[in-house]
Motif scaffolding. Sequence first.
Motif, PDB file in Angstrom:
ATOM      1  N   SER A  46     -27.294   4.112  15.390  1.00  0.00           N
ATOM      2  CA  SER A  46     -28.681   4.352  15.991  1.00  0.00           C
ATOM      3  C   SER A  46     -28.398   4.321  17.461  1.00  0.00           C
ATOM      4  O   SER A  46     -29.052   5.264  18.188  1.00  0.00           O
ATOM      5  CB  SER A  46     -29.525   3.185  15.779  1.00  0.00           C
ATOM      6  N   ASP A 176     -32.739   9.164  12.079  1.00  0.00           N
ATOM      7  CA  ASP A 176     -32.075   7.710  12.291  1.00  0.00           C
ATOM      8  C   ASP A 176     -32.543   6.855  10.957  1.00  0.00           C
ATOM      9  O   ASP A 176     -33.785   6.178  10.907  1.00  0.00           O
ATOM     10  CB  ASP A 176     -32.424   6.940  13.513  1.00  0.00           C
ATOM     11  N   GLU A 177     -31.768   6.831   9.891  1.00  0.00           N
ATOM     12  CA  GLU A 177     -32.032   6.305   8.613  1.00  0.00           C
ATOM     13  C   GLU A 177     -33.414   6.412   8.230  1.00  0.00           C
ATOM     14  O   GLU A 177     -34.352   5.715   8.252  1.00  0.00           O
ATOM     15  CB  GLU A 177     -31.854   4.735   8.711  1.00  0.00           C
TER      16      GLU A 177
HETATM   17 MG    MG Z   1     -29.640   1.996  13.164  1.00  0.00          MG
END
Ligand code: MG
Lengths: 258, 234
Positions: A46, A176-177
């Motif tokens: 991240s 991000d995910e």
């Molecule tokens: Mg992360």
Amino acid sequence: MPGVTRLSVRNLRKSFGTHEVLKGISMDAQDGDVISVLGASGSGKSTFLRCINLLETPSGGEVWVDGKQIRMLNGRGGSRPASRAQVDHIRSELGMVFQGFNLWSHMTILQNVIEGPLHVLKRPKAECIAVAEELLAKVGIADKRHAYPAHLSGGQQQRAAIARALAMKPKVMLFDEPTSALDPELVGEVLRVMRALAEEGMTMLVVTHEMSFARNVSNRVVFMRDGIVDSSGAPEDMFGAGASPAFRQFIGHFGNPQ
Amino acid sequence: MDFAFLSSTMVTLIRAVPTTLVLFSLSILCGGILALGITALRVSGNPVLSGFAKAYIFVFRGSPLLIQMFLVFYGLGQFGVIRYSFLWPFLREPIVCAVLSLALCTAGYTAEIFRGGIRAVPAKEIEAARSVGMSGFLLVRRIIAPIAFRHALPAYSTEIVLMMKSTALASLVTVWEVTGVAQRLISQTYRTMEVFLCAALIYLVLNFIILQAMNLLEYSLSRHRRPFAPGLRA
Ligand SMILES: [Mg+2]
Ligand SMILES: Nc1ncnc2c1ncn2[C@@H]1O[C@H](COP(=O)(O)OP(=O)(O)OP(=O)(O)O)[C@@H](O)[C@H]1O
């Protein structure tokens, strides 16, 4: 245009206090590349994405977006962007999709999608709405355009967030995910949208734990470990015989993806 | 019940309502604008500016409004710069003094209310705005302020109602608003109960209207927290 470098990261470093989270990451994304970034929790994925659009200020290294370097100043208090205006401009060229969707709760889905084009890019409203409706149809939530984020399921919210990012006509999309906060039965609808984007040639950098996406959709897999790129390569190699021992151990936790 | 007296009292008091409304609306307007500035200083991150805002808020919330009003009314003339300035003919008007002190005071409370609203804005939504290229005033105008205002609205309604009641203090610096006129009537008739009951009724009606308006505003700004009704378009 294939062959054009959309994103280039050179020796990116980031420390929080004395904790060095990114220890020199380099990565290039050509036009149309879909790069999956994998790594254990806390490995800095991240932070890496957030440094690219300066939601975190890198401690060192270079970021180039579409051939332009983000200018940084190195002062006593560490490094900082040289120009706010350039940061805003670069961010408007990078679409960001967050794990938690981060839609603006007080705006309808349509308002969320037209907000950036209308007020940042200053496009005419009619054009913004036309583009937004097209994108909402594409991600399959055209009927929700006058609903508010709280009225949507997680999967629908994430698709709205993808439409919001796409409305800026970004050069690169950063994810991000995007499916980690979703119930398992909602993951598929978001991955399908992302897959369609990839097939259209969108340049994408995707932090994910979805091994099937990494293996079947992306054309490159980057494995991060403790703030460095442990290994990277084509999915066939990474998931095949060429895997590093650390990556082999990492994917061991996920079973064998197809 | 002496209806003739009650109705003539009511008529006299209602004639003073415009003055009360002027006091109220000007002080809410000026106080609100001032509060925006103080809030901006308070959240600026600059220790000197936020220190100034903190001191302001402490002084105006920490001392009685009546004393603030007396200080403005009796005190301003003590300063030569003010007494001999071109503003003096204006500043020596009781109603100007009353509006000034009401506005200064409500600005302190309102700034704290606004700050609370800003603190309630989710960091994730601000981050999303930054990620599309918003910053500075655009970010405040489009994202932070609208969300913060929604969070601040219930507390702000309370402050507005309190301000309506505080306008009564202006009677003590010789402004003939509802309470002042009521006191004058009492000194002429000695019928304290009836006159004050009429005055109270007027404040209740005014505040009822204000609260209804605020509720309506709150309702129209909270569509996102109600169930989705597909037929109802924005
Ligand atoms: Mg992360
Ligand atoms: N704002 C911050 N301040 C201090 N430390 C931070 C901050 N953000 C991240 N870190 C630290 O940096 C490290 C990497 O965090 P990061 O969120 O980038 O990991 P990640 O790979 O995305 O993990 P996950 O898979 O859990 O999302 C962690 O040790 C984290 O505690």
